[in-house]
Design an enzyme around this catalytic site. Structure first.
Site, short mmCIF file in Angstrom:
data_model
loop_
_atom_site.label_atom_id
_atom_site.label_comp_id
_atom_site.label_asym_id
_atom_site.label_seq_id
_atom_site.Cartn_x
_atom_site.Cartn_y
_atom_site.Cartn_z
N SER A 60 -6.87 -12.59 -0.17
CA SER A 60 -5.96 -13.69 0.16
C SER A 60 -5.93 -13.88 1.67
CB SER A 60 -4.55 -13.37 -0.36
OG SER A 60 -3.62 -14.28 0.18
N GLY A 105 -4.06 -11.40 6.14
CA GLY A 105 -4.88 -11.45 4.93
C GLY A 105 -4.71 -10.15 4.16
N LYS A 106 -5.22 -10.06 2.97
CA LYS A 106 -5.20 -8.79 2.23
C LYS A 106 -6.18 -8.91 1.08
CE LYS A 106 -2.83 -4.85 2.42
NZ LYS A 106 -2.17 -4.26 3.60
N GLY A 107 -6.72 -7.78 0.66
CA GLY A 107 -7.64 -7.79 -0.47
C GLY A 107 -7.41 -6.60 -1.36
#
Ligand code: NAD
Length: 419
Positions: A60, A105-107
């Site tokens: 994201s 962001g992040k994943g």
């Protein structure tokens, strides 16, 4: 069991709470409550027995108004689209609160890494890096470690990216091993900012941290380092620690280095022979201590449990450990909560230093890293206290979001609207 709270809804509620203290356009706030884009992908890899494994993964990119998207990659069976969206939003506000030039962001990959060999995890990580390649880059989106990922995974992502791009780009990812372009002090950074915010909070409250009793939930990277530094640098008594196996307690204080060695050998804190008692996680969270440090996962404390919390100060090393209901109950009970977006910001702050060093190809000694980190965290804490007093907000979390939201709104307004 805590309420099943959707962390993305928690994030949106936190932003709404802060927006009430800011004179801003409704649409501008709505934009900052939702990610700009989310990649959802299904990674298929060959497993060691020759069969095919398929794993859902997300990245994201929440907001990039203040700089490249920045945030970790988590490997956990509980990873979901909404969890990744929430974590990416928290990154935006975390970077803004400590004033580093990044967006958020992040994943994550839906996987239990304990069920896979190192070879399978390498194939999975490289498959994810290949999917991420068009989205990431030193000036675009810079991943980092999170739960169940570390230097090993970061090195694989860097190598995959550099090989596919036919370049060297160590700044495409942070949290790398030192020999692959990592920064001194990065491994300890999250625990260090937790320790520093605890120190500043006790000073602000005019209370002694030396000799204060501390309980730490989640004895992983963030929690174990926080415990070690609270004990070693500030002289606090870490009386209880836990991990997913349960907790251990000693009213005279645990030797955190010995607990870490025990956990490294056995995989759990439970069974450590320097403890006088074994505890459940719920017992640990409700202990009558001066400071509680939740350092495991989201939603560890819900409204019901919050009513029984015995600590009067909570410093959040984990992301989102309190549900919004818990926040309300603790505010009502005058428990001081220092929010995750400040307390655990050491990780991303030293990631920023790693990226700066990578871009300059000039590396700092650990003493400089720790000094710069302390400056960022202490300045951010002072800014939070000033906001808390000026805006008459109910708690430090709302103060942190007011500071952060104003910074992001200013950057968005200065950029203007296009198209
Ligand atoms: P980690 O995997 O190293 O450690 C997590 C620990 O929590 C493990 O010891 C695990 O056993 C324990 N745990 C899991 N479920 C638990 C439960 N129900 N009760 C008690 N313990 C439990 O992960 P980490 O990197 O230390 O991350 C922990 C938290 O800190 C996460 O919320 C993460 O997002 C946050 N965080 C980490 C960093 C970082 O640099 N590592 C930076 C910012 C925020």
């Amino acid at each position: 069991m805590p309420d099943a709270v959707n962390p993305f809804e928690s994030l949106q509620e936190q932003i709404e709470d802060a927006a009430a203290y800011i004179d801003a356009d409704e649409g501008a706030i709505e934009r900052l409550k939702n990610p700009e884009r989310v990649l959802e992908t299904n990674l298929s890899i060959e497993l060691d027995d020759g069969s095919t494994g398929v794993f859902r993964a997300y990245r994201s990119q929440f907001n990039g108004d203040r700089g490249p998207y920045k945030g970790g990659i988590r490997y956990h069976p509980g990873v979901s689209r909404d969890e990744v969206k929430a974590l990416s939003g928290w990154m935006v506000y975390k970077c803004a609160v400590v004033d580093i030039p990044y967006g958020g962001g992040k994943g994550g990959i839906v996987v239990d890494p304990r069920e896979h060999s190192a070879d399978e995890l390498e194939r999975l990580t490289r498959a994810f890096a290949t999917e991420l390649r068009p989205l990431i880059g030193e000036d675009r989106d810079i991943p980092a470690p999170d739960v169940n990922t570390g230097q090993r995974e970061m090195n694989w992502i860097k190598d995959t990216y550099e090989t596919l791009e036919n370049t060297t780009a160590p700044g495409v990812i942070t949290g790398k091993a030192i020999d692959s372009g990592g920064s001194a002090g990065r491994v300890e950074a999250t625990g260090r900012s937790t320790m520093l915010t605890a120190r500043e909070t006790f000073e602000y409250l005019d209370r002694e941290i030396t000799g204060a009793s501390v309980a730490v939930q989640g004895y992983g990277n963030a929690g174990s380092v926080a415990a070690k530094l609270l004990e070693g640098e500030l002289g606090a008594d870490v009386v209880a620690v836990s991990d997913s196996s349960g907790g251990v307690y000693n009213p005279d204080g645990l030797d955190t280095r010995a607990v870490t060695s025990f956990k490294n050998e056995t995989g759990a804190v439970s069974g450590y022979d320097g403890a006088t008692e074994e505890l459940t996680n719920e017992e640990l969270l409700t202990l009558d201590v001066d400071l509680l440090v939740p350092a495991a996962l989201e939603n560890a404390i819900d409204g019901e449990l919050a009513a029984d919390v015995g600590a009067d100060v909570i410093v959040e090393a984990a992301n989102g450990p309190l549900t919004p209901n818990a926040d309300d109950v603790l505010t009502e009970r005058d428990v001081v909560v220092i929010p995750d977006i400040l307390a655990n910001a050491g990780g991303v702050t030293v990631s920023y230093f790693e990226w700066v060093q990578n871009r300059q190809r000039f590396y700092w000694p650990e003493s400089r890293v720790n000094e710069e980190l302390e400056r960022h965290i202490v300045d951010a804490f002072d800014g939070l206290v000033e906001c808390y007093k000026t805006f008459d907000v109910p708690n430090f979390r709302t103060a942190a979001y007011v500071v952060a939201l104003r910074r992001v709104l200013d950057a968005s307004a200065e950029a203007g609207r296009w198209p």
